[in-house]
Design a protein around this motif. Sequence first.
Motif, PDB file in Angstrom:
ATOM      1  N   SER A  45       0.829  -1.197   0.000  1.00  0.00           N
ATOM      2  CA  SER A  45       0.000   0.000   0.000  1.00  0.00           C
ATOM      3  C   SER A  45       0.868   1.254   0.000  1.00  0.00           C
ATOM      4  O   SER A  45       1.975   1.274   0.548  1.00  0.00           O
ATOM      5  CB  SER A  45      -0.919  -0.005   1.224  1.00  0.00           C
ATOM      6  N   ASN A  46       0.343   2.311  -0.612  1.00  0.00           N
ATOM      7  CA  ASN A  46       1.061   3.589  -0.619  1.00  0.00           C
ATOM      8  C   ASN A  46       1.112   4.234   0.762  1.00  0.00           C
ATOM      9  O   ASN A  46       1.894   5.155   0.991  1.00  0.00           O
ATOM     10  CB  ASN A  46       0.403   4.554  -1.605  1.00  0.00           C
ATOM     11  N   ASN A  47       0.285   3.765   1.678  1.00  0.00           N
ATOM     12  CA  ASN A  47       0.278   4.320   3.031  1.00  0.00           C
ATOM     13  C   ASN A  47       1.433   3.813   3.888  1.00  0.00           C
ATOM     14  O   ASN A  47       1.575   4.235   5.035  1.00  0.00           O
ATOM     15  CB  ASN A  47      -1.047   3.985   3.723  1.00  0.00           C
ATOM     16  N   ARG A  48       2.212   2.882   3.354  1.00  0.00           N
ATOM     17  CA  ARG A  48       3.373   2.328   4.065  1.00  0.00           C
ATOM     18  C   ARG A  48       2.982   1.745   5.424  1.00  0.00           C
ATOM     19  O   ARG A  48       3.672   1.924   6.428  1.00  0.00           O
ATOM     20  CB  ARG A  48       4.454   3.402   4.242  1.00  0.00           C
ATOM     21  N   GLY A  56      -1.340  -3.636  -1.534  1.00  0.00           N
ATOM     22  CA  GLY A  56      -1.657  -2.483  -2.358  1.00  0.00           C
ATOM     23  C   GLY A  56      -2.804  -2.760  -3.310  1.00  0.00           C
ATOM     24  O   GLY A  56      -3.580  -3.700  -3.130  1.00  0.00           O
ATOM     25  N   ARG A  57      -2.880  -1.939  -4.348  1.00  0.00           N
ATOM     26  CA  ARG A  57      -3.977  -2.020  -5.292  1.00  0.00           C
ATOM     27  C   ARG A  57      -3.413  -2.141  -6.701  1.00  0.00           C
ATOM     28  O   ARG A  57      -2.254  -1.824  -6.958  1.00  0.00           O
ATOM     29  CB  ARG A  57      -4.867  -0.777  -5.190  1.00  0.00           C
ATOM     30  N   MET A  58      -4.243  -2.604  -7.601  1.00  0.00           N
ATOM     31  CA  MET A  58      -3.858  -2.669  -9.001  1.00  0.00           C
ATOM     32  C   MET A  58      -4.928  -1.986  -9.842  1.00  0.00           C
ATOM     33  O   MET A  58      -6.124  -2.057  -9.540  1.00  0.00           O
ATOM     34  CB  MET A  58      -3.673  -4.121  -9.453  1.00  0.00           C
ATOM     35  N   VAL A  59      -4.483  -1.309 -10.881  1.00  0.00           N
ATOM     36  CA  VAL A  59      -5.377  -0.582 -11.784  1.00  0.00           C
ATOM     37  C   VAL A  59      -5.907  -1.552 -12.829  1.00  0.00           C
ATOM     38  O   VAL A  59      -5.133  -2.248 -13.496  1.00  0.00           O
ATOM     39  CB  VAL A  59      -4.644   0.590 -12.450  1.00  0.00           C
TER      40      VAL A  59
END
Length: 294
Positions: free
Chosen positions: A114-117, A122-125
């Motif tokens: 995740s970008n929140n560390r 995380g996520r995928m587009v």
Amino acid sequence: MLPDNFDFALLPDLPSTGSVGLSEIGMLASTLEDIDYCMVSWIKKDLELTAKTNEGNSLVPVLWQAPERSYQIKNEKQLRDDAGALKLPLLSVERTGITKDPERKGAYQAQTYSNNRDGRTGRMVIAKRIVEDKTRNFAVAASMRMLPKNVVQQKFYPRTNKKVVIQTLSIPIPVYVNVDYKITLKTEYQQQMNELVAPFIARTGQINSFVMRRNGHLYEAFIDQDFKHDNNVNDLAEEMRMFSTEVTIKVLGYLIGEGENDNRPLVKIEENAVEITFPRESVPLPGQSSFIED
């Protein structure tokens, strides 16, 4: 529920409210319950097992695990006779185990944080599209700044525009799991057992795999090559004669999201930033009058 053959390709048009539901997007969560539902649905609707009984050719009941005897006697009286014994033939489905095997990750191999560390996945587009109206506004604003004020202005004259607003749709990365199921067939006669086992062997042809679908998701299942048989024919006791066969099926499924305990949105629609501005205070230069004076 979405149709089984739903193919999600692009972002849908947003309604007048400015929001869109998961059913309109075509992407719902993939949970263990969805995989369980697919397995039971495949047996009930795809195989649709029948057997010859004293009452003719009847549909074989399919039970999820083994419900409590007291509940079954009160709510499912048709499954038992007057003495309280189960009527055969009968089929039960049980989930026996879940394995998170790193060597069988499925189509999505890489781990994304995740970008929140915060250590979470995380996520995928999965889809993108250009927001035409916002992109056009940036192009018009840039062209108006370039044109002199004393000429006829053409707002929509074709020009190169680098400020393109892109809308993206992202979901949590899929986490692949192997789910094991044990299907138990119980009959009173050998002929009934032959009729019920044959579809599990011949339905998939020369291979032992098949595909299940639900809510736009696809799961691949593999039937074990060994069918375990058991009976009490040689037992001369007063017990009811019974033939039993166990069929083991392994499903390669995946989970999207953490279910009810996930505090993050399943589907997220975001737009990129094409311009970053910093406000600043204007001060008069030396020799110039202040702009706050008359």
